[in-house]
Design a protein around this motif. Structure first.
Motif, PDB file in Angstrom:
ATOM      1  N   VAL A  19     -63.935  24.604  -4.783  1.00  0.00           N
ATOM      2  CA  VAL A  19     -63.582  23.413  -5.561  1.00  0.00           C
ATOM      3  C   VAL A  19     -64.431  22.224  -5.112  1.00  0.00           C
ATOM      4  CG1 VAL A  19     -61.742  21.765  -6.088  1.00  0.00           C
ATOM      5  CG2 VAL A  19     -61.244  24.210  -6.034  1.00  0.00           C
ATOM      6  N   VAL A  20     -64.614  22.093  -3.806  1.00  0.00           N
ATOM      7  CA  VAL A  20     -65.433  20.994  -3.281  1.00  0.00           C
ATOM      8  C   VAL A  20     -66.863  21.112  -3.788  1.00  0.00           C
ATOM      9  CG1 VAL A  20     -66.409  19.968  -1.180  1.00  0.00           C
ATOM     10  CG2 VAL A  20     -64.004  20.639  -1.248  1.00  0.00           C
ATOM     11  N   GLN A  21     -67.408  22.334  -3.768  1.00  0.00           N
ATOM     12  CA  GLN A  21     -68.777  22.545  -4.252  1.00  0.00           C
ATOM     13  C   GLN A  21     -68.889  22.223  -5.740  1.00  0.00           C
ATOM     14  OE1 GLN A  21     -69.413  26.591  -2.984  1.00  0.00           O
ATOM     15  NE2 GLN A  21     -70.355  25.955  -1.058  1.00  0.00           N
ATOM     16  N   THR A  22     -67.889  22.618  -6.523  1.00  0.00           N
ATOM     17  CA  THR A  22     -67.878  22.317  -7.956  1.00  0.00           C
ATOM     18  C   THR A  22     -67.826  20.810  -8.181  1.00  0.00           C
ATOM     19  OG1 THR A  22     -66.783  24.409  -8.470  1.00  0.00           O
ATOM     20  CG2 THR A  22     -66.631  22.681 -10.131  1.00  0.00           C
ATOM     21  N   LEU A  23     -66.981  20.130  -7.412  1.00  0.00           N
ATOM     22  CA  LEU A  23     -66.875  18.676  -7.528  1.00  0.00           C
ATOM     23  C   LEU A  23     -68.217  18.012  -7.212  1.00  0.00           C
ATOM     24  CD1 LEU A  23     -63.441  18.023  -5.791  1.00  0.00           C
ATOM     25  CD2 LEU A  23     -63.935  17.813  -8.225  1.00  0.00           C
ATOM     26  N   GLN A  24     -68.831  18.429  -6.117  1.00  0.00           N
ATOM     27  CA  GLN A  24     -70.112  17.830  -5.729  1.00  0.00           C
ATOM     28  C   GLN A  24     -71.171  18.071  -6.796  1.00  0.00           C
ATOM     29  OE1 GLN A  24     -70.633  19.736  -1.924  1.00  0.00           O
ATOM     30  NE2 GLN A  24     -69.901  17.945  -0.806  1.00  0.00           N
ATOM     31  N   VAL A  73     -71.151  13.995 -20.194  1.00  0.00           N
ATOM     32  CA  VAL A  73     -70.378  13.402 -19.098  1.00  0.00           C
ATOM     33  C   VAL A  73     -68.887  13.678 -19.307  1.00  0.00           C
ATOM     34  CG1 VAL A  73     -69.647  11.206 -18.048  1.00  0.00           C
ATOM     35  CG2 VAL A  73     -72.070  11.643 -18.486  1.00  0.00           C
ATOM     36  N   VAL A  74     -68.417  13.506 -20.522  1.00  0.00           N
ATOM     37  CA  VAL A  74     -67.006  13.783 -20.821  1.00  0.00           C
ATOM     38  C   VAL A  74     -66.685  15.249 -20.529  1.00  0.00           C
ATOM     39  CG1 VAL A  74     -65.309  13.953 -22.702  1.00  0.00           C
ATOM     40  CG2 VAL A  74     -66.745  11.918 -22.496  1.00  0.00           C
ATOM     41  N   ASP A  75     -67.564  16.164 -20.937  1.00  0.00           N
ATOM     42  CA  ASP A  75     -67.352  17.593 -20.668  1.00  0.00           C
ATOM     43  C   ASP A  75     -67.329  17.883 -19.168  1.00  0.00           C
ATOM     44  OD1 ASP A  75     -67.219  18.129 -23.385  1.00  0.00           O
ATOM     45  OD2 ASP A  75     -69.298  18.854 -23.518  1.00  0.00           O
ATOM     46  N   LEU A  76     -68.227  17.262 -18.431  1.00  0.00           N
ATOM     47  CA  LEU A  76     -68.264  17.472 -16.981  1.00  0.00           C
ATOM     48  C   LEU A  76     -66.981  16.964 -16.319  1.00  0.00           C
ATOM     49  CD1 LEU A  76     -71.989  16.586 -16.246  1.00  0.00           C
ATOM     50  CD2 LEU A  76     -70.904  18.809 -15.871  1.00  0.00           C
ATOM     51  N   TYR A  77     -66.501  15.801 -16.759  1.00  0.00           N
ATOM     52  CA  TYR A  77     -65.246  15.284 -16.205  1.00  0.00           C
ATOM     53  C   TYR A  77     -64.062  16.183 -16.592  1.00  0.00           C
ATOM     54  CZ  TYR A  77     -66.991  10.976 -14.126  1.00  0.00           C
ATOM     55  OH  TYR A  77     -67.634  10.066 -13.327  1.00  0.00           O
ATOM     56  N   ALA A  78     -64.092  16.752 -17.785  1.00  0.00           N
ATOM     57  CA  ALA A  78     -63.043  17.691 -18.192  1.00  0.00           C
ATOM     58  C   ALA A  78     -63.073  18.927 -17.303  1.00  0.00           C
ATOM     59  CB  ALA A  78     -63.206  18.080 -19.657  1.00  0.00           C
ATOM     60  N   ASP A  79     -64.280  19.424 -16.998  1.00  0.00           N
ATOM     61  CA  ASP A  79     -64.415  20.567 -16.086  1.00  0.00           C
ATOM     62  C   ASP A  79     -63.880  20.219 -14.701  1.00  0.00           C
ATOM     63  OD1 ASP A  79     -65.587  22.014 -18.122  1.00  0.00           O
ATOM     64  OD2 ASP A  79     -67.640  21.821 -17.347  1.00  0.00           O
ATOM     65  N   LEU A  80     -64.191  19.026 -14.223  1.00  0.00           N
ATOM     66  CA  LEU A  80     -63.696  18.590 -12.923  1.00  0.00           C
ATOM     67  C   LEU A  80     -62.172  18.562 -12.910  1.00  0.00           C
ATOM     68  CD1 LEU A  80     -66.086  15.601 -12.146  1.00  0.00           C
ATOM     69  CD2 LEU A  80     -65.852  17.680 -10.811  1.00  0.00           C
ATOM     70  N   SER A  81     -61.609  17.985 -13.946  1.00  0.00           N
ATOM     71  CA  SER A  81     -60.160  17.904 -14.038  1.00  0.00           C
ATOM     72  C   SER A  81     -59.529  19.286 -14.047  1.00  0.00           C
ATOM     73  CB  SER A  81     -59.770  17.137 -15.302  1.00  0.00           C
ATOM     74  OG  SER A  81     -58.371  17.127 -15.458  1.00  0.00           O
ATOM     75  N   SER A  82     -60.118  20.179 -14.813  1.00  0.00           N
ATOM     76  CA  SER A  82     -59.614  21.544 -14.897  1.00  0.00           C
ATOM     77  C   SER A  82     -59.706  22.256 -13.551  1.00  0.00           C
ATOM     78  CB  SER A  82     -60.395  22.313 -15.960  1.00  0.00           C
ATOM     79  OG  SER A  82     -59.983  23.649 -16.005  1.00  0.00           O
ATOM     80  N   SER A  83     -60.827  22.096 -12.862  1.00  0.00           N
ATOM     81  CA  SER A  83     -61.012  22.731 -11.550  1.00  0.00           C
ATOM     82  C   SER A  83     -59.986  22.235 -10.544  1.00  0.00           C
ATOM     83  CB  SER A  83     -62.410  22.450 -11.012  1.00  0.00           C
ATOM     84  OG  SER A  83     -63.379  23.078 -11.788  1.00  0.00           O
ATOM     85  N   VAL A  84     -59.779  20.938 -10.515  1.00  0.00           N
ATOM     86  CA  VAL A  84     -58.823  20.369  -9.566  1.00  0.00           C
ATOM     87  C   VAL A  84     -57.407  20.817  -9.917  1.00  0.00           C
ATOM     88  CG1 VAL A  84     -57.787  18.216  -8.752  1.00  0.00           C
ATOM     89  CG2 VAL A  84     -60.268  18.412  -8.954  1.00  0.00           C
ATOM     90  N   THR A  85     -57.075  20.795 -11.195  1.00  0.00           N
ATOM     91  CA  THR A  85     -55.738  21.214 -11.620  1.00  0.00           C
ATOM     92  C   THR A  85     -55.486  22.671 -11.260  1.00  0.00           C
ATOM     93  OG1 THR A  85     -55.745  19.626 -13.441  1.00  0.00           O
ATOM     94  CG2 THR A  85     -54.205  21.458 -13.613  1.00  0.00           C
TER      95      THR A  85
END
Length: 114
Positions: A19-24, A73-85
């Protein structure tokens, strides 16, 4: 690659290395797109101020590119949100399973043999 869980002291948050790697990775991509957008916006503004017909025509394509970048950017933030969730749900399920196992062990009585 082994699953490593990072624990943030003080607040009890644990985060999987993946998750950390995905976030970075996603934050780097977002920053690169935002930097590109800044350049696009500057060029669009310069073209608009020049009032040269060819520059104004070029702005149409630049604005399309800017809009596409914003979508990315919106898609990337959606991916981030999904990964964290997903990570937090998995962590919560693991914590719940650990608590249930602990409760079962605590509730067992030891029988002494005579």
């Amino acid at each position: 690659m082994e699953d490593v869980v990072f624990s943030c002291t003080g607040n009890g948050i644990q985060v999987d290395r993946k998750v950390v790697q995905t976030l970075q990775k996603n934050f780097v991509q977002v920053q690169n797109i935002l930097d590109q957008n800044r350049l696009l916006i500057n060029e669009i503004n310069q073209n608009h101020e020049s009032t040269i017909p060819d520059n104004l025509t070029r702005n149409v394509g630049l604005i399309r590119e800017l809009n596409n970048n914003i979508r990315r950017v919106v898609d990337l933030y959606a991916d981030l949100s999904s990964s964290v969730t997903t990570s937090m749900e998995a962590f919560s399920e693991g914590e719940s399973n650990n608590a249930n196992q602990s409760d079962r062990r605590d509730g067992q009585k030891r029988i002494r043999s005579s």
